[in-house]
Design an enzyme around this catalytic site. Structure first.
Site, mmCIF file in Angstrom:
data_model
loop_
_atom_site.group_PDB
_atom_site.id
_atom_site.type_symbol
_atom_site.label_atom_id
_atom_site.label_comp_id
_atom_site.label_asym_id
_atom_site.label_seq_id
_atom_site.Cartn_x
_atom_site.Cartn_y
_atom_site.Cartn_z
ATOM 1 N N GLU A 12 13.780 8.593 -28.832
ATOM 2 C CA GLU A 12 13.158 8.277 -30.122
ATOM 3 C C GLU A 12 11.677 8.644 -30.175
ATOM 4 O O GLU A 12 10.809 7.823 -30.460
ATOM 5 C CB GLU A 12 13.362 6.798 -30.470
ATOM 6 C CG GLU A 12 14.809 6.444 -30.700
ATOM 7 C CD GLU A 12 15.023 5.036 -31.239
ATOM 8 O OE1 GLU A 12 16.129 4.754 -31.737
ATOM 9 O OE2 GLU A 12 14.078 4.209 -31.171
ATOM 10 N N GLU A 70 22.932 5.501 -29.271
ATOM 11 C CA GLU A 70 22.787 4.109 -29.690
ATOM 12 C C GLU A 70 23.438 3.914 -31.051
ATOM 13 O O GLU A 70 23.300 4.751 -31.931
ATOM 14 C CB GLU A 70 21.308 3.684 -29.821
ATOM 15 C CG GLU A 70 20.553 3.544 -28.535
ATOM 16 C CD GLU A 70 19.106 3.094 -28.767
ATOM 17 O OE1 GLU A 70 18.846 2.443 -29.806
ATOM 18 O OE2 GLU A 70 18.246 3.406 -27.922
#
Length: 479
Positions: A170, A379
């Site tokens: 991220e 995720e």
């Protein structure tokens, strides 16, 4: 497209779950570990919910065998975890800490012994504080070699055992929140500095992927991107254009660099006109172009819906909902570009995140059409207030429903033609949710602690534990 019959998940599909070192390990200063920026940042009053930190977290460092045994009982096929840079190099450079290597070597062996494939994340936000102090962390090109040296050490030692690797987790989140909204360390609000640090992170990511080819030639590596597909609020052409702009600025700005080695032309020109575009030096684009990933890793939680935003319209929100009080998220946007608006067709979590399983399918389709690479969902999960009831019962039916719908969307995507390698939930056990403390629970396994008290850190299987076990056993057929 509505299918009469859905394709099955491939043999060897990676049914997994995920975590991050700072959020689960604890033992923040044990066995030679150095300090990360999160070890320091969370000690500043008011930075996190009820001033929580990861000093103990859920004590995975001391309880990893117990946690892996639970994974094995579930039948987990893959476990994605991050390595703390400061356990390997306490200062981010210099001498290797053998105790840190030993911990991860033992964890990897324990996973393999239980037929669970390790997926290593090389960087999940915990930059060594020493490097932040020394040269400004991600704002200096010096980090490219330091990060590459750290990663190469891991490739050499673990490359024969581990075949799936995630480079940066991220990047769009840790740089935006760290350098634009100041909600994460180092707590800066400067768009130009953010874009320059982001470019340097892109180069570091590419350098590491290039090195990976030399040390793990039969493995797969890719970054993990926080992916939020964008919808237009209406069919008004101005809203459509706003959605195109938002997709370029919030998604393609990172994904095009990862997968094509170039910045999207609209976004780059926009930043150039503002005078904040990153400085691109000779050789940068060549490195980015040749270091393509083997897969796209995506962390998917929600979509966003945007509308046209006038030049005097709303700006970036100064805060975020980290309390779980539904409806407290503030309106935000970029004047003259777009503003985020509520999607009336979607329900939201208590943290105001849209619940949109179809959005996952939309996103997977877009990625496949644009880049043509395999995709690993690194995720996907639901953070909620779980309640421990009498007789150690945690009835998280809402999590089961959420995950079931998203896995169905994965199956529909595969039927559409998406090449999906695996699906990792966030998370296996409950953990520290960065700014949100311990009340926002994601796991299949309840950990008995809260913001004020570590209690006994006992592991308790939720109802979702048994549900996911059944999903894995049936290879996704028993939805």
């Amino acid at each position: 497209m509505i299918h009469e019959k859905l394709d099955s998940f491939r043999d060897g599909f990676l049914w997994g779950s995920a975590s991050a070192a700072y959020q689960v390990e604890g033992a923040w200063n044990k066995d030679g570990k150095g300090e990360s920026i999160w070890d320091i940042y969370t000690k500043k009053t008011g930075t996190t919910y009820k001033d929580t930190n990861g000093d103990i977290a859920v004590d995975h460092y001391n309880r990893y065998k117990e946690d892996v045994a639970l994974m094995a009982e579930m039948g987990l096929k893959a476990y994605r975890f991050s390595i703390a840079w400061t356990r390997i190099y306490p200062n981010g450079r210099g001498d290797v800490n053998e105790e840190g290597l030993k911990f991860y070597d033992n964890l990897i062996d324990e996973l393999i012994k239980n037929d669970i494939k390790p997926i290593i994340t090389l960087y999940h936000w915990d930059l060594p504080q020493y490097l932040q102090d020394l040269y400004g962390g991600w704002e200096s090109r010096e980090i490219i070699d330091d990060f590459n040296n750290y990663c190469t050490t891991l490739f050499k030692i673990f490359g024969k055992k581990v075949k799936y690797w995630v480079s940066l987790n991220e990047q769009n989140v840790f740089l935006t929140l760290g350098y634009l909204t100041a909600l994460h360390p180092p707590g800066v609000k400067d768009h130009k500095r953010m874009l320059q640090a982001n470019h340097i992170a892109n180069l570091a990511n590419a350098k590491v992927i290039e090195s990976f080819r030399n040390y793990v030639p039969n493995g797969m590596i890719g970054p993990s991107f926080a992916f939020g597909p964008v919808y237009a609020y209406s069919c008004n052409p101005k809203d459509i254009l706003a959605a195109e702009d938002a997709e370029d600025l919030n998604c393609n700005w990172w994904l095009d660099v990862y997968c094509k080695g170039t910045y999207p032309s609209f976004a780059l020109k926009y930043y150039e006109k503002l005078g904040i575009a990153p400085i691109i030096e000779d050789g940068d684009l060549e490195l980015l172009e040749k270091a393509k990933p083997d897969f796209i890793g995506i962390n998917y939680y929600q979509t966003s819906t945007v509308a046209m935003n006038p030049l005097d319209g709303v700006t970036f929100s100064e805060g975020m909902n980290n309390t779980g009080k539904k409806g407290t998220t503030k309106e935000s946007g970029i004047p003259g570009i777009y503003k985020n608006v509520k999607n009336k067709f979607l329900e939201t979590t208590n943290w105001d995140w849209n619940i949109d399983p179809t959005g996952l399918r939309v996103g997977l389709r877009r990625l496949t059409s644009r880049y043509g690479l395999p995709i690993l969902i690194t995720e996907n999960g639901l953070g909620e207030f779980d309640k421990l009831e009498n007789n150690d019962i945690v009835d998280d039916y809402y999590r089961i429903n959420y995950l079931n719908q998203h896995i169905k969307a994965c199956k529909e995507s595969i039927t559409d033609g998406v090449e999906l390698l695996g699906y990792c939930t966030w998370s296996f056990t409950d953990l520290l949710s960065w700014l949100n403390g311990y009340q926002k629970r994601y796991g299949f396994v309840y950990v008995d602690r809260d913001e004020n008290n570590e209690k006994d850190l006992r592991r308790i299987k939720k109802k979702s534990f048994y549900w996911y076990k059944n999903i894995i056993e049936s290879n996704g057929e028993n939805l």
